[in-house]
Design a protein around this motif. Structure first.
Motif, PDB file in Angstrom:
ATOM      1  N   LYS A  92      -0.422  10.108   7.770  1.00 24.89           N
ATOM      2  CA  LYS A  92      -0.946  10.544   9.062  1.00 24.89           C
ATOM      3  C   LYS A  92      -0.728   9.474  10.124  1.00 24.89           C
ATOM      4  CE  LYS A  92      -5.731   8.961   8.335  1.00 24.89           C
ATOM      5  NZ  LYS A  92      -5.406   8.175   7.134  1.00 24.89           N
ATOM      6  N   ARG A  93      -0.857   9.887  11.364  1.00 23.56           N
ATOM      7  CA  ARG A  93      -0.687   8.973  12.489  1.00 23.56           C
ATOM      8  C   ARG A  93      -1.705   7.826  12.399  1.00 23.56           C
ATOM      9  NH1 ARG A  93      -0.127  11.911  18.004  1.00 23.56           N
ATOM     10  NH2 ARG A  93       1.917  12.280  17.070  1.00 23.56           N
ATOM     11  N   GLY A  94      -1.214   6.620  12.582  1.00 25.75           N
ATOM     12  CA  GLY A  94      -2.077   5.441  12.523  1.00 25.75           C
ATOM     13  C   GLY A  94      -1.988   4.690  11.203  1.00 25.75           C
ATOM     14  N   ASP A  95      -1.410   5.317  10.163  1.00 25.42           N
ATOM     15  CA  ASP A  95      -1.255   4.634   8.872  1.00 25.42           C
ATOM     16  C   ASP A  95      -0.230   3.507   8.999  1.00 25.42           C
ATOM     17  OD1 ASP A  95      -3.036   6.348   7.685  1.00 25.42           O
ATOM     18  OD2 ASP A  95      -1.521   7.577   6.680  1.00 25.42           O
ATOM     19  N   VAL A  96      -0.503   2.396   8.330  1.00 27.80           N
ATOM     20  CA  VAL A  96       0.476   1.298   8.288  1.00 27.80           C
ATOM     21  C   VAL A  96       1.654   1.725   7.421  1.00 27.80           C
ATOM     22  CG1 VAL A  96       0.896  -1.070   7.543  1.00 27.80           C
ATOM     23  CG2 VAL A  96      -1.261  -0.486   8.657  1.00 27.80           C
ATOM     24  N   ILE A  97       2.853   1.578   7.962  1.00 26.91           N
ATOM     25  CA  ILE A  97       4.040   2.052   7.251  1.00 26.91           C
ATOM     26  C   ILE A  97       5.077   0.957   7.053  1.00 26.91           C
ATOM     27  CG2 ILE A  97       5.356   2.787   9.284  1.00 26.91           C
ATOM     28  CD1 ILE A  97       4.970   4.587   5.864  1.00 26.91           C
ATOM     29  N   SER A 133       0.821  -1.215   0.000  1.00 26.52           N
ATOM     30  CA  SER A 133       0.000   0.000   0.000  1.00 26.52           C
ATOM     31  C   SER A 133       0.851   1.260   0.000  1.00 26.52           C
ATOM     32  CB  SER A 133      -0.919   0.011   1.228  1.00 26.52           C
ATOM     33  OG  SER A 133      -0.159  -0.036   2.423  1.00 26.52           O
ATOM     34  N   VAL A 134       2.094   1.152   0.428  1.00 26.20           N
ATOM     35  CA  VAL A 134       3.015   2.291   0.447  1.00 26.20           C
ATOM     36  C   VAL A 134       3.901   2.295  -0.796  1.00 26.20           C
ATOM     37  CG1 VAL A 134       4.963   3.357   1.662  1.00 26.20           C
ATOM     38  CG2 VAL A 134       3.010   2.460   2.955  1.00 26.20           C
ATOM     39  N   SER A 135       4.551   1.157  -1.065  1.00 26.17           N
ATOM     40  CA  SER A 135       5.496   1.100  -2.185  1.00 26.17           C
ATOM     41  C   SER A 135       4.814   1.272  -3.534  1.00 26.17           C
ATOM     42  CB  SER A 135       6.260  -0.227  -2.156  1.00 26.17           C
ATOM     43  OG  SER A 135       5.374  -1.329  -2.218  1.00 26.17           O
ATOM     44  N   SER A 136       3.545   0.839  -3.649  1.00 23.22           N
ATOM     45  CA  SER A 136       2.828   0.971  -4.923  1.00 23.22           C
ATOM     46  C   SER A 136       2.484   2.418  -5.241  1.00 23.22           C
ATOM     47  CB  SER A 136       1.547   0.136  -4.900  1.00 23.22           C
ATOM     48  OG  SER A 136       0.647   0.614  -3.915  1.00 23.22           O
ATOM     49  N   LYS A 137       2.588   3.308  -4.249  1.00 25.99           N
ATOM     50  CA  LYS A 137       2.301   4.732  -4.467  1.00 25.99           C
ATOM     51  C   LYS A 137       3.565   5.513  -4.833  1.00 25.99           C
ATOM     52  CE  LYS A 137      -2.073   4.400  -3.371  1.00 25.99           C
ATOM     53  NZ  LYS A 137      -2.557   4.858  -2.066  1.00 25.99           N
ATOM     54  N   GLY A 138       4.662   4.795  -5.068  1.00 34.34           N
ATOM     55  CA  GLY A 138       5.900   5.478  -5.438  1.00 34.34           C
ATOM     56  C   GLY A 138       6.691   5.962  -4.247  1.00 34.34           C
ATOM     57  N   ILE A 139       6.416   5.409  -3.070  1.00 32.86           N
ATOM     58  CA  ILE A 139       7.130   5.803  -1.864  1.00 32.86           C
ATOM     59  C   ILE A 139       8.269   4.825  -1.602  1.00 32.86           C
ATOM     60  CG2 ILE A 139       6.952   6.262   0.605  1.00 32.86           C
ATOM     61  CD1 ILE A 139       5.467   8.246  -1.216  1.00 32.86           C
ATOM     62  N   LEU A 140       9.474   5.346  -1.563  1.00 27.00           N
ATOM     63  CA  LEU A 140      10.653   4.539  -1.288  1.00 27.00           C
ATOM     64  C   LEU A 140      10.989   4.648   0.199  1.00 27.00           C
ATOM     65  CD1 LEU A 140      13.107   2.865  -2.259  1.00 27.00           C
ATOM     66  CD2 LEU A 140      14.287   5.036  -2.650  1.00 27.00           C
ATOM     67  N   VAL A 141      11.010   3.498   0.868  1.00 23.69           N
ATOM     68  CA  VAL A 141      11.420   3.451   2.270  1.00 23.69           C
ATOM     69  C   VAL A 141      12.893   3.070   2.265  1.00 23.69           C
ATOM     70  CG1 VAL A 141      10.995   2.437   4.533  1.00 23.69           C
ATOM     71  CG2 VAL A 141       9.092   2.768   2.948  1.00 23.69           C
TER      72      VAL A 141
END
Length: 222
Positions: A115-120, A78-86
């Motif tokens: 936001k606070r509470g989002d799975v990261i 849900s994070v990486s598919s949005k183009g977010i690199l951790v």
């Protein structure tokens, strides 16, 4: 307790058979001073990460691993598919105690709301055959969490690809270019105006002289 146990068995449960989902607690902005909003002492509970922007995230969950369990952390789809690199997920040694910190970089074309509470992140656990000889606690001195955040804030750039400065630089170059072009055009118009005026004046003078010569001829031979 029974209701909680039932919820743990559902697909939406953050606790899975071999992993847990960890959520956002605090959000920090690189470059911010300690006591300013987004600094190590004044974390945000929500933020919008612009394209090329970075933030530091601290999880709600705190780990306390025994000496025979290790773990690997990776970003959820849900994070990486949005183009977010951790940028700093990885392994967690046995004996680690504390929450997890991630650095997020937005590589997409759109801002990413957090936001606070989002799975990261998702943590996958591994059971070892026996305790390790020297675990994390015995090797690494536990440091103050805020100090670690502040160190990251001072090290990282909020604008990872320096896109804002690049835009300013590009605009300045374009403005300089158009300013030069405008100056040249105005100069050329001035030259053309002067030339046209001279031409018209010369043309009028020539016609006047011609008429004058004609009149003189008529006077002489009249």
């Amino acid at each position: 307790m029974k209701e909680d146990a039932k919820e743990w068995d559902t697909a939406l449960s953050p606790i899975q058979p071999t992993s847990i989902d960890v959520r956002v607690k605090n959000i920090f902005i690189p470059g911010k001073k300690k006591k300013s909003r987004g600094g190590s002492e004044e974390p945000l509970d929500q933020s919008s990460i612009a394209t090329g922007g970075t933030v530091i995230v601290e999880t709600m969950e705190t780990l306390s691993l025994p000496s025979n369990i290790s773990a690997i952390v990776f970003p959820p789809n849900s994070v990486s598919s949005k183009g977010i690199l951790v940028t700093n997920p990885g392994h967690i040694d046995p004996g680690y105690e504390g929450n997890i910190k991630f650095t997020l970089l937005n590589m997409s074309k759109e801002p990413f709301a957090l936001k606070r509470g989002d799975v990261i992140g998702t943590i996958l656990f591994f059971l070892l055959d026996s305790d390790v000889r020297s675990d994390y606690k015995s090797r690494v001195k536990q440091t103050d969490s805020n100090k670690g955040i502040q160190d990251l804030n001072e090290t990282l750039a909020h604008d990872f690809v320096n896109i804002n400065e690049r835009i300013k630089e590009k605009l300045n170059k374009e403005l300089t270019r158009y300013s030069l072009i405008t100056t040249v055009i105005v100069g050329l118009l001035g030259v053309l105006a002067t030339t046209a005026s001279t031409y018209l004046n010369n043309s009028s003078n020539a016609k006047f002289s011609e008429r004058l010569r004609t009149c003189l001829k008529m006077e002489r031979w009249g």
